[in-house]
Design a protein around this motif. Structure first.
Motif, PDB file in Angstrom:
ATOM      1  N   GLY A 166       1.566  55.234  58.405  1.00  0.00           N
ATOM      2  CA  GLY A 166       2.483  56.369  58.388  1.00  0.00           C
ATOM      3  C   GLY A 166       2.571  56.975  59.769  1.00  0.00           C
ATOM      4  O   GLY A 166       1.537  57.139  60.433  1.00  0.00           O
ATOM      5  N   PHE A 167       3.770  57.297  60.225  1.00  0.00           N
ATOM      6  CA  PHE A 167       3.945  57.887  61.566  1.00  0.00           C
ATOM      7  C   PHE A 167       5.139  58.820  61.470  1.00  0.00           C
ATOM      8  O   PHE A 167       5.472  59.292  60.358  1.00  0.00           O
ATOM      9  N   PHE A 168       5.777  59.172  62.562  1.00  0.00           N
ATOM     10  CA  PHE A 168       6.907  60.086  62.425  1.00  0.00           C
ATOM     11  C   PHE A 168       7.935  59.892  63.530  1.00  0.00           C
ATOM     12  O   PHE A 168       7.659  59.236  64.537  1.00  0.00           O
ATOM     13  N   GLU A 169       9.106  60.436  63.297  1.00  0.00           N
ATOM     14  CA  GLU A 169      10.165  60.452  64.289  1.00  0.00           C
ATOM     15  C   GLU A 169      10.655  61.882  64.479  1.00  0.00           C
ATOM     16  O   GLU A 169      10.696  62.666  63.537  1.00  0.00           O
TER      17      GLU A 169
ATOM     18  N   TRP B 263      16.784  59.626  66.920  1.00  0.00           N
ATOM     19  CA  TRP B 263      15.416  59.783  66.426  1.00  0.00           C
ATOM     20  C   TRP B 263      14.474  58.964  67.307  1.00  0.00           C
ATOM     21  O   TRP B 263      14.694  57.758  67.471  1.00  0.00           O
ATOM     22  N   TYR B 264      13.402  59.562  67.793  1.00  0.00           N
ATOM     23  CA  TYR B 264      12.412  58.851  68.609  1.00  0.00           C
ATOM     24  C   TYR B 264      11.079  58.803  67.879  1.00  0.00           C
ATOM     25  O   TYR B 264      10.711  59.733  67.153  1.00  0.00           O
ATOM     26  N   LEU B 265      10.368  57.748  68.150  1.00  0.00           N
ATOM     27  CA  LEU B 265       9.192  57.403  67.369  1.00  0.00           C
ATOM     28  C   LEU B 265       7.880  57.846  68.017  1.00  0.00           C
ATOM     29  O   LEU B 265       7.707  57.721  69.228  1.00  0.00           O
ATOM     30  N   PHE B 266       6.940  58.299  67.183  1.00  0.00           N
ATOM     31  CA  PHE B 266       5.608  58.689  67.652  1.00  0.00           C
ATOM     32  C   PHE B 266       4.558  58.302  66.622  1.00  0.00           C
ATOM     33  O   PHE B 266       4.785  58.467  65.428  1.00  0.00           O
ATOM     34  N   ASP B 267       3.437  57.807  67.097  1.00  0.00           N
ATOM     35  CA  ASP B 267       2.310  57.528  66.207  1.00  0.00           C
ATOM     36  C   ASP B 267       1.112  58.344  66.676  1.00  0.00           C
ATOM     37  O   ASP B 267       0.368  57.916  67.559  1.00  0.00           O
TER      38      ASP B 267
END
Lengths: 274, 274, 274, 274
Positions: free
Chosen positions: C204-207, C214-218
């Motif tokens: 599970g991660f988020f944007e 939308w940019y991605l981050f973990d």
């Protein structure tokens, strides 16, 4: 009058020097007499018995080095509750609540009585005040919660349990205490031993202050009031866990037996003090 | 040694017979001496002074019929705190915490210390244990909460405040107490009067148990420690509200003054007992 | 551009007729192309693939009678994220947030952003708005939470985790999402597969929405952004659990593998879209 | 068929440039027809109408400089609900719930349905599934909550309200939605206008998915179902506040009128769609 025989055994593997405070010793009260008692920790373990907090009950304290800790407690306790006609036990108006009883009107960690005022008044506002109202609260808890091992943990409070409608003995007591305080009745948590507790373990129940004394209730319905032996008292279960531990140790074994030495008298149809 | 002069006046319109318990009277402690004191409720109001709970402080109790209630309290209090070098005040290991202090390690309604163990260890685990760690906690609360009237209410607990990062004096105290208990330091709530409290009102702060005594901290930073007069003690603010009321009454006026009779000594760069 | 190979296998013992909705299939997006894919449920199990909610992702739905259910999913996915210079990605003012993105500014079950406004502004209010601020939030979560299996359960929300400072991947994402929304940045939960997730499991991660995408981050830091394959999107983890089940079944086996078909390119020092 | 006449006026003093998103415009649905409508913001204010989120309803968006903002909305709306025999409206089994309806089974910020599963099953598990069960839930909410202005605020969720047993219209809806979802019935929040709402204001109610459509319920009992006009839809009230504002502005006036153009038909003794 019932003679109740208790044994409890706790074994720990201590992996780092650890300090314990145990609440496992039967309380001495006007209505509960300890006739025989042994505390066995082996020859090498020094311990002290000290009164907790303002002296509500006794703590067994000790500090040990790594190794096995084996604690055996046995007691024979005579419970001779004063019994009263419930209809003679009125709710105590706020200005007559003894000052030492006042803290038990306050919300506590696991009994957020400030959050359920409307709820309690809605359910029990029309019940005649006094012993009967507390009985109605205890019965409601019994009828509306499901006893389910593992459904709660050490952070579960009465409001959590009211929402999920499931818990264990300490949760049943917390909910009843919370509803009592919310409607203006002082109530406190009591830990103890009870005949009939299934699975047999330490038990939790509660007392409410009506008339001029504390009266006992077990909302789980597991044990009748004359089959319960008190250990400790408090605002909620945080005040009377069977063991508090600082250090590192694993509980290897916990074995409790509680029995009557003869035929247990039938529970009287009366209110019963602590 | 400072002489602090207090007046507090509370006026109520009582609309239905009401019972009050007030915590407004300066505590008597080894380090706080009341040299003059008056309680004025007029000629017609009977009152009693009784010790709350286990005797931590005094409650002024009274019951009145509808009408106006006008309570004036004045006191002159000498605060002569014992001061100590902070570096001599170690954290007390669990097995040496006096049994009467143990309840102040437990979570309470507004101080859910069981929920923030990791948090407190993460922030303060590396700070040298003892007075300095409590000071670090008190300073962190001062630096990380915003004082904002109306940001909390009577149901706000330390975890609520930790999340919203705003509160009033009682909330500052609750958060500090919670972080102390979470890391194993006994801490209790203290209500009182303070020179410099703005707006002038009853005040709330806290004490932590280090070395062999309770030491005082005001995380709001409003009052220096030798300018604080204790009223009541408890697990949290639920134990020492300035007034508890059953019945019906409206508060018409609350006016507090707290002053020094001369030049207030500069706060010592030392720890100070209660 | 990276080619990522996925296998996931789920085996259940169904004890009462049960309906499942699985979120396990790689999403189709502008930057994520599924080049090969198999879904194997045996010959006897009928299934459908339907878009969840407003069409954010695909659900695999099926209903089966008691017996064993054995689901195998394999896919080969090309991730070709658009990369951008972080300093060109500004925070989007409220009146320019696309209407379909607005729901991701709202608090949700596990992301109570309304409760931590002060907290987020205090920590990140001075960080330059835009991609860098989201990065600062993701990094703060990484640095201030401990990854600890079993420390949370399905009812744990971001505020719970902020207080206990421990959780698993979904909790890390929830806290970051909550802090983003609290400071006015739209953020959504993403479930997926990641190379490097340890132990290998669904991830599970988020944007966050900055610039125009939308940019991605973990925030767990387990997987680099070009080693992540998206499955599902939502306000929080409630929208994209790997399986929802009504009926009765026990999970016997869950085995996930995620690998690169060659040498995984080094993560670019740039922002990366979904 | 009822013709309902709506006026709503909102006046703000904007003190810093501010962006607004209003949910005040009557929804267009199969059963609700807007026959006349005016939006008046004066000549100088530019605005747009955009679909919120996945298109559930319309948002009126605008950004203005400091000064007064005066918004008038009038509409004439024909409500011609499809009515059905309640006993023909069955609960939809999980595998037949349309995929776009599935999100309304999930817990949300103000409807933590995951926390009250036992509670809902205990109260409504024996009620015949379908429309009647939702009706029983709505009636229970009506009977067990007290409508009390000011008893809740923007952070109050269904579990808070279930404990304190008091709230306003949005809380009544949240509790009903929560109990529906907990027992497996999709439910969503609806904001709107209602004849009979007292004091007249924007209103909040809910819809549940039974049979093959969404059916309407107002647990406050203030308005009959054919006297309600829908504005917006969502998982809970967070999705459809009458105004969201970024910037700084004070609401000077809010005046709503809702009236029938003739004699309001008596509420049919049937279920009614949205």
């Amino acid at each position: 009058m019932n003679e109740i025989l208790i044994t409890s055994r706790l074994r720990y593997e201590v992996t780092e020097r650890a300090s314990f405070a145990f609440s496992i010793v039967a309380a001495r009260t006007d209505h509960q007499t300890v006739t025989k008692e042994t505390i066995d920790l082996g020859d090498d373990v020094a311990w002290t018995m000290v009164p907790y907090g303002s002296g509500t009950h006794q703590l067994l304290r000790l500090t040990v080095d790594p190794g096995e800790l084996d604690l055996s407690y046995t007691a024979s306790v005579t419970v001779s509750a004063q019994t009263d006609r419930p209809d003679g036990l009125d709710e105590v108006p706020f200005d007559e609540v003894p000052a030492e009883v006042l803290p038990y009107l306050n919300p506590s960690r696991y009994c957020e009585s400030d959050r359920v005022g409307n709820f309690s008044f809605r359910l029990f506002g029309d019940t005649p005040a006094g012993y009967d109202r507390v009985k109605a609260i205890s019965d409601w808890v019994h009828d509306n919660l499901v006893y389910e091992s593992g459904s709660t943990d050490g952070s579960s409070s009465a409001t959590d349990v009211l929402l999920q409608r499931a818990g264990v003995c300490r949760d049943f007591a917390h909910v009843a205490i919370t509803l009592c305080r919310a409607i203006g009745v002082p109530a406190r948590y009591v830990s103890g031993y009870g005949i009939g507790v299934d699975p047999q373990d330490f038990h939790g129940f509660f007392e409410a202050y009506v008339g001029t004394d504390w009266y006992l209730f077990d909302p789980t319905g597991m044990a009748q009031s004359n089959a319960l032996v008190r250990i400790g008292y408090g605002r909620d279960a945080a005040d009377a866990p069977f063991a508090t531990l600082v250090g590192r140790a694993d509980l290897l074994e916990k074995e409790i037996t509680v029995a009557s030495d003869g035929k247990l008298e039938k529970e009287p149809a009366t209110a019963s003090t602590a």
